[in-house]
Design an enzyme around this catalytic site. Sequence first.
Site, PDB file in Angstrom:
ATOM      1  N   ASN A   1     -73.242  13.460 -42.448  1.00  0.00           N
ATOM      2  CA  ASN A   1     -73.773  12.108 -42.647  1.00  0.00           C
ATOM      3  C   ASN A   1     -74.842  12.134 -43.737  1.00  0.00           C
ATOM      4  OD1 ASN A   1     -76.452  12.637 -41.399  1.00  0.00           O
ATOM      5  ND2 ASN A   1     -75.193  13.002 -39.593  1.00  0.00           N
TER       6      ASN A   1
ATOM      7  N   ASP B   1     -74.829  15.458 -26.241  1.00  0.00           N
ATOM      8  CA  ASP B   1     -76.008  14.705 -26.678  1.00  0.00           C
ATOM      9  C   ASP B   1     -77.236  15.529 -26.276  1.00  0.00           C
ATOM     10  OD1 ASP B   1     -78.213  12.956 -26.908  1.00  0.00           O
ATOM     11  OD2 ASP B   1     -76.877  11.226 -26.778  1.00  0.00           O
ATOM     12  N   ILE B   2     -77.839  16.155 -27.260  1.00  0.00           N
ATOM     13  CA  ILE B   2     -78.940  17.105 -26.996  1.00  0.00           C
ATOM     14  C   ILE B   2     -80.125  16.383 -26.361  1.00  0.00           C
ATOM     15  CG2 ILE B   2     -80.421  18.859 -28.055  1.00  0.00           C
ATOM     16  CD1 ILE B   2     -78.457  18.740 -30.506  1.00  0.00           C
TER      17      ILE B   2
ATOM     18  N   LYS C   1     -81.698   7.829 -22.360  1.00  0.00           N
ATOM     19  CA  LYS C   1     -82.042   9.227 -22.649  1.00  0.00           C
ATOM     20  C   LYS C   1     -83.369   9.652 -22.006  1.00  0.00           C
ATOM     21  CE  LYS C   1     -79.363   9.083 -26.918  1.00  0.00           C
ATOM     22  NZ  LYS C   1     -78.902   9.878 -28.048  1.00  0.00           N
TER      23      LYS C   1
HETATM   24  O1  C5P Z   1     -77.298   7.959 -29.573  1.00  0.00           O
HETATM   25  P1  C5P Z   1     -77.816   8.216 -30.945  1.00  0.00           P
HETATM   26  O2  C5P Z   1     -77.065   9.293 -31.668  1.00  0.00           O
HETATM   27  O3  C5P Z   1     -77.979   7.018 -31.816  1.00  0.00           O
HETATM   28  O4  C5P Z   1     -79.306   8.730 -30.680  1.00  0.00           O
HETATM   29  C1  C5P Z   1     -80.099   9.217 -31.682  1.00  0.00           C
HETATM   30  C2  C5P Z   1     -81.075  10.199 -31.129  1.00  0.00           C
HETATM   31  O5  C5P Z   1     -80.392  11.138 -30.299  1.00  0.00           O
HETATM   32  C3  C5P Z   1     -81.734  11.036 -32.212  1.00  0.00           C
HETATM   33  O6  C5P Z   1     -83.037  11.336 -31.782  1.00  0.00           O
HETATM   34  C4  C5P Z   1     -80.851  12.260 -32.297  1.00  0.00           C
HETATM   35  O7  C5P Z   1     -81.551  13.388 -32.785  1.00  0.00           O
HETATM   36  C5  C5P Z   1     -80.402  12.431 -30.858  1.00  0.00           C
HETATM   37  N1  C5P Z   1     -79.054  12.992 -30.700  1.00  0.00           N
HETATM   38  C6  C5P Z   1     -78.893  14.215 -30.100  1.00  0.00           C
HETATM   39  N2  C5P Z   1     -77.643  14.739 -29.911  1.00  0.00           N
HETATM   40  C7  C5P Z   1     -76.562  14.073 -30.313  1.00  0.00           C
HETATM   41  C8  C5P Z   1     -76.695  12.824 -30.906  1.00  0.00           C
HETATM   42  C9  C5P Z   1     -77.959  12.308 -31.099  1.00  0.00           C
HETATM   43  O8  C5P Z   1     -79.895  14.836 -29.745  1.00  0.00           O
HETATM   44  N3  C5P Z   1     -75.371  14.612 -30.134  1.00  0.00           N
END
Ligand code: C5P
Length: 414
Positions: free
Chosen positions: A213, A309-310, A345
């Site tokens: 991205n 999703d970390i 989250k």
């Molecule tokens: O849900 P979204 O991707 O929009 O959320 C963004 C936030 O979640 C950011 O802080 C990003 O670093 C984190 N994120 C994550 N792991 C993912 C996707 C997003 O930690 N796979």
Amino acid sequence: MEANLFAGKRIVVGVTGSIAAFKVAGWVSDLAKEEAQVMVVMTTAAERFVTPLTFAALSGNTVHTTMFADGAAESMAHIELAREADCLLIAPASADVMAKLAAGLADDLLTTTVLAANPAAVVVCPAMNSRMYAHPATQRNLAILRQLGYAIIEPATGMMACKEEGQGRLAEWEEVKERLARRFSPQDLRGVRVLVTAGPTREAIDPARYISNRSSGKMGYAIARGAWRRGAEVVLISGPTALPPPLGVKLVKVTSAMEMHDSVLSLADDCQVVIKAAAVADFRPEVRHRHKVKKEQAADEIRLAKNPDILFTLGQCKRPGQVLIGFAAESDDLLGEGRRKLAKKNLDLIAVNDIGGSDTGFEAESNQLHLVSASGVETLPHVSKLHCAGLLLDRVVQRLTEVSPAASSRDSSA
Ligand code: C5P
């Protein structure tokens, strides 16, 4: 915080007799542009390398070269200024001046000025031939200067004016300026471990191709820099970016979302503050080909698998007192998305930025953050990413004080 740390700061620059004196002309020019009040003091030997007129023109102030100026009042005036200086930067510092300072001599204006200054305000940037620098006498003097409370910014290693290689080149201005910025910042994150993630991730299709991205990493790097300046112990986990490593920060480089996942989860537990500014890819190609896929053999579609999703995982195992901050890059319903992700989250705060415009979000030098938390929405001004980082860190400090009142006893002076 972070508007302009240098504005109005009184900085005395002591220039001594080293060929590197010409580089310091650029430093003085930059400090003056940053609206610092710069007063240059030169030794007699320094005047052989660069004229006082150069420093006078660049600093906008009279350059002082002698103890015995015509008017007694004038002579006293610069000693007075030294006593009040926010910083006394000796650059370049020759072996000779370091020997004098180590002995406490005061036989010219510069050494006298240093003796009149607060030792904690003195910063020494040595520059000399590498053999002179390595000489036990110079090393002994350096050790004494450190004992006296002077900060030393070590010279770099490389080719010197005398065509020899080694340690002795005057430190780069970027490093010196960053260290000065740290001195001028409140140390309200001292002793706090901060984990920051930054940049995009790359999800490999084959050895040549990937899905990624537009994230440049600038926002996360600015947060890491801002936190280090405020005394934090910072770990920056970064996807691929073109940015130089921030000074003083432990940099862990990763490529894919899975690598970022593993690094973040192994380090987050030890950190009181986690700020996830990285644009982690939500999907990766289900199959990663070992060899480059031939044009003729390419399938019409790439099947995707979901990445973990970390931040969601961190939110699930968040420990008491830990501050968890997310970022959301949105182009539509910014605040609605912010509120939804904050709850989903389990975050303390989420910084939403608009990626629809050209001067906010991805790749831009500036940003405008909408901070969404349980107490509502706060829209910050549209400012540089470093300034945004400072404003966000102000909220982090406030939050730390709320979750752990003992933290409020942290020194908040520079
Ligand atoms: O849900 P979204 O991707 O929009 O959320 C963004 C936030 O979640 C950011 O802080 C990003 O670093 C984190 N994120 C994550 N792991 C993912 C996707 C997003 O930690 N796979």
